[in-house]
Scaffold this active site. Structure first.
Site, mmCIF file in Angstrom:
data_model
loop_
_atom_site.group_PDB
_atom_site.id
_atom_site.type_symbol
_atom_site.label_atom_id
_atom_site.label_comp_id
_atom_site.label_asym_id
_atom_site.label_seq_id
_atom_site.Cartn_x
_atom_site.Cartn_y
_atom_site.Cartn_z
ATOM 1 N N ILE A 12 0.842 -1.200 0.000
ATOM 2 C CA ILE A 12 0.000 0.000 0.000
ATOM 3 C C ILE A 12 0.876 1.249 0.000
ATOM 4 O O ILE A 12 0.607 2.215 -0.718
ATOM 5 C CB ILE A 12 -0.973 -0.011 1.205
ATOM 6 C CG1 ILE A 12 -1.912 -1.215 1.093
ATOM 7 C CG2 ILE A 12 -1.776 1.287 1.253
ATOM 8 C CD1 ILE A 12 -2.851 -1.406 2.273
ATOM 9 N N ASP A 31 11.942 2.691 5.231
ATOM 10 C CA ASP A 31 11.444 1.317 5.219
ATOM 11 C C ASP A 31 12.582 0.380 5.624
ATOM 12 O O ASP A 31 13.744 0.652 5.303
ATOM 13 C CB ASP A 31 10.951 0.961 3.809
ATOM 14 C CG ASP A 31 9.940 -0.173 3.792
ATOM 15 O OD1 ASP A 31 8.793 0.051 3.386
ATOM 16 O OD2 ASP A 31 10.316 -1.319 4.171
ATOM 17 N N ALA A 74 3.830 -1.971 9.557
ATOM 18 C CA ALA A 74 3.177 -2.812 10.573
ATOM 19 C C ALA A 74 3.204 -4.269 10.155
ATOM 20 O O ALA A 74 3.365 -4.594 8.978
ATOM 21 C CB ALA A 74 1.722 -2.379 10.752
ATOM 22 N N SER A 116 -7.416 -0.066 10.156
ATOM 23 C CA SER A 116 -8.044 -1.223 9.519
ATOM 24 C C SER A 116 -9.480 -1.410 9.977
ATOM 25 O O SER A 116 -9.825 -1.087 11.129
ATOM 26 C CB SER A 116 -7.251 -2.476 9.886
ATOM 27 O OG SER A 116 -7.959 -3.632 9.522
ATOM 28 N N TYR A 140 -4.298 -8.239 16.001
ATOM 29 C CA TYR A 140 -3.915 -7.226 15.005
ATOM 30 C C TYR A 140 -4.858 -6.021 15.078
ATOM 31 O O TYR A 140 -4.420 -4.866 15.142
ATOM 32 C CB TYR A 140 -3.948 -7.871 13.615
ATOM 33 C CG TYR A 140 -3.990 -6.905 12.488
ATOM 34 C CD1 TYR A 140 -2.863 -6.184 12.121
ATOM 35 C CD2 TYR A 140 -5.171 -6.700 11.765
ATOM 36 C CE1 TYR A 140 -2.909 -5.285 11.076
ATOM 37 C CE2 TYR A 140 -5.220 -5.809 10.720
ATOM 38 C CZ TYR A 140 -4.090 -5.097 10.386
ATOM 39 O OH TYR A 140 -4.140 -4.204 9.349
ATOM 40 N N LYS A 144 -4.232 -1.892 16.155
ATOM 41 C CA LYS A 144 -4.621 -0.730 15.351
ATOM 42 C C LYS A 144 -5.502 0.212 16.165
ATOM 43 O O LYS A 144 -5.372 1.436 16.079
ATOM 44 C CB LYS A 144 -5.340 -1.185 14.076
ATOM 45 C CG LYS A 144 -4.445 -1.917 13.091
ATOM 46 C CD LYS A 144 -3.534 -0.944 12.349
ATOM 47 C CE LYS A 144 -2.549 -1.638 11.435
ATOM 48 N NZ LYS A 144 -1.672 -0.719 10.711
ATOM 49 N N ASN A 169 -10.906 -4.175 2.487
ATOM 50 C CA ASN A 169 -9.966 -5.120 1.866
ATOM 51 C C ASN A 169 -9.186 -4.456 0.736
ATOM 52 O O ASN A 169 -9.701 -4.334 -0.385
ATOM 53 C CB ASN A 169 -10.716 -6.352 1.385
ATOM 54 C CG ASN A 169 -11.182 -7.213 2.541
ATOM 55 O OD1 ASN A 169 -11.918 -6.752 3.415
ATOM 56 N ND2 ASN A 169 -10.749 -8.448 2.568
HETATM 57 N N1 UFG Z 1 -10.194 -16.499 1.368
HETATM 58 C C1 UFG Z 1 -10.346 -17.752 0.814
HETATM 59 N N2 UFG Z 1 -9.238 -18.421 0.407
HETATM 60 C C2 UFG Z 1 -7.980 -17.899 0.529
HETATM 61 C C3 UFG Z 1 -7.830 -16.604 1.104
HETATM 62 C C4 UFG Z 1 -8.965 -15.940 1.505
HETATM 63 O O1 UFG Z 1 -11.452 -18.276 0.698
HETATM 64 O O2 UFG Z 1 -7.007 -18.576 0.152
HETATM 65 C C5 UFG Z 1 -11.388 -15.772 1.797
HETATM 66 C C6 UFG Z 1 -11.386 -15.467 3.289
HETATM 67 O O3 UFG Z 1 -11.898 -16.549 4.029
HETATM 68 C C7 UFG Z 1 -12.286 -14.233 3.330
HETATM 69 C C8 UFG Z 1 -11.994 -13.524 1.995
HETATM 70 O O4 UFG Z 1 -11.404 -14.521 1.164
HETATM 71 O O5 UFG Z 1 -13.620 -14.621 3.340
HETATM 72 C C9 UFG Z 1 -11.018 -12.388 2.154
HETATM 73 O O6 UFG Z 1 -9.911 -12.842 2.896
HETATM 74 P P1 UFG Z 1 -8.563 -12.012 3.066
HETATM 75 O O7 UFG Z 1 -7.630 -12.858 3.872
HETATM 76 O O8 UFG Z 1 -8.102 -11.527 1.745
HETATM 77 O O9 UFG Z 1 -9.028 -10.717 3.869
HETATM 78 P P2 UFG Z 1 -9.763 -10.549 5.264
HETATM 79 O O10 UFG Z 1 -11.158 -10.098 4.964
HETATM 80 O O11 UFG Z 1 -9.617 -11.732 6.131
HETATM 81 O O12 UFG Z 1 -8.911 -9.390 5.937
HETATM 82 C C10 UFG Z 1 -8.497 -8.221 5.228
HETATM 83 C C11 UFG Z 1 -7.154 -7.780 5.768
HETATM 84 C C12 UFG Z 1 -7.305 -7.405 7.219
HETATM 85 C C13 UFG Z 1 -8.374 -6.366 7.351
HETATM 86 C C14 UFG Z 1 -9.664 -6.821 6.721
HETATM 87 C C15 UFG Z 1 -10.656 -5.698 6.752
HETATM 88 O O13 UFG Z 1 -6.198 -8.820 5.608
HETATM 89 O O14 UFG Z 1 -6.089 -6.905 7.707
HETATM 90 O O15 UFG Z 1 -9.438 -7.205 5.376
HETATM 91 O O16 UFG Z 1 -11.803 -5.953 6.020
HETATM 92 F F1 UFG Z 1 -8.608 -6.105 8.648
#
Ligand code: UFG
Length: 326
Positions: A12, A31, A74, A116, A140, A144, A169
């Site tokens: 980002i 960084d 972070a 976040s 996490y 934040k 996201n």
């Molecule tokens: N997912 C899968 N398969 C994968 C990876 C993810 O099905 O291999 C699904 C997850 O279960 C979730 C969705 O895709 O339902 C999004 O998952 P991410 O891991 O991409 O993102 P998260 O929603 O878990 O979390 C992200 C950031 C966080 C932040 C959050 C806020 O990683 O730091 O968005 O909405 F807090």
């Protein structure tokens, strides 16, 4: 005006740096390159190899004087934070204290902080606006939220103004393809879809298809990093113009399911992208969607690249270039 971007070589951060440069700012990136990449550094920006755990180095870097500081350095894996809270406490909370104290000494008045949606925890209502209760469900998110509180106290006691931007996201890559470094060991959905499309992974998992959503998979609000980046510049300008701190939620306000993301990626890339549904991932809420009404009203922000096709297409271009896929 001069801006210091801490974590500016990251995913980002590099987009934020690009946007400040495009708008004519003078930018220095600090960084430690632990997850950021030299590929993400731009010639027009100065670079300091520093670390937020080294306060003296921070003070030296800040001594030349800056009008604002963007802090994006972070640890960010929510699942990992539940197993290694001490690492997250140190890097995220103690690291931010180092930054704030160094900024105070250097007379930096304006801080922009990458927060976040994780500070809210499971949604009590949708869309999630700024008034939503803040109950982080992973460590996490707790870090934040603690940092947001710290910043509020530094404002009250020292007059240091802050803008905290709560990303939903974050996804996509620079639509002009100027950011070259890919995230290493990505844990988020879209880069995993892309790694599967290019063959780095043989297949991917869908974490649960029995949620109460339109196709059984989780709904998320994906917001393009170029759109996140413009919000940082607008937030900085807001601080300078109004001398008033603010916190905003930032998302596209559109929910996309995991299956929808994968299916559209198959169509755009022309790749098979094998995906099998497995058990749910612990801690995943069924649906997260932002209200960005405040960002629109206060910052004049609008999402310009956060539609599903732009998110997928820009990410695909970055992966194609990197893996030299024609
Ligand atoms: N997912 C899968 N398969 C994968 C990876 C993810 O099905 O291999 C699904 C997850 O279960 C979730 C969705 O895709 O339902 C999004 O998952 P991410 O891991 O991409 O993102 P998260 O929603 O878990 O979390 C992200 C950031 C966080 C932040 C959050 C806020 O990683 O730091 O968005 O909405 F807090």
């Amino acid at each position: 005006m001069k801006i210091l971007v801490i974590g500016g070589a990251g995913y980002i951060g590099s987009h934020v740096v690009r946007e400040f440069l495009d708008r004519g700012y003078s930018v220095t990136v600090l960084d430690n390159l632990s997850s950021g990449s030299r590929l993400n550094l731009f010639d027009e920006a100065a670079f300091v190899h520093g670390d937020i755990m080294l306060p003296l180095r921070l003070r030296e870097a800040m001594a030349e004087g800056f009008d604002g500081c963007v802090h994006l350095a972070a640890l960010k894996a929510a699942g990992d934070s539940m197993f290694r809270p001490e690492a997250y406490a140190e890097m995220n909370i103690a690291g931010t204290i180092n930054i704030l104290n160094a900024a105070l000494s250097a007379g930096i008045q304006n801080m922009i902080f990458s927060s976040s949606a994780a500070i809210f925890g499971s949604p009590r209502h949708l869309p999630i606006d700024e008034k939503h209760p803040k109950n982080p469900e992973n460590f996490y998110g707790f870090t934040k939220l603690e940092i947001e509180r710290l910043m509020d106290w530094y404002d009250r006691l020292k007059g240091m103004k802050y803008a905290t931007i709560r990303y939903f996201n974050a996804a996509g890559y620079d639509v002009q393809q100027r950011v070259k470094g890919l995230e290493m060991n990505p844990e988020n959905l879209l880069p995993i879809v892309m790694e599967t499309a290019v063959g780095v992974r043989k297949g991917m998992k869908i974490f649960g298809d029995d949620y109460p959503t339109r196709d059984g998979t989780c709904i998320r609000d994906y917001v393009h990093v170029n759109d996140l980046a413009t919000a940082h510049v607008s937030a900085f300008e807001h601080l300078v113009d109004n001398k008033e701190s603010l916190s905003v939620n930032l998302g596209s306000e559109t929910g996309v399911t995991v299956r929808e993301m994968i299916q559209r990626a198959r169509e755009i890339t022309g790749k098979e992208i094998p995906a099998v549904a497995t058990e749910r991932r612990p801690g995943d809420p069924a649906e997260l969607v932002a209200s960005s009404a405040k960002a629109r009203e206060v910052l004049g922000w609008e999402a310009r690249h956060s539609d599903l096709d732009s998110l997928i297409d820009s990410t695909w271009q970055a992966y194609r270039n990197h893996f030299r896929i024609s």
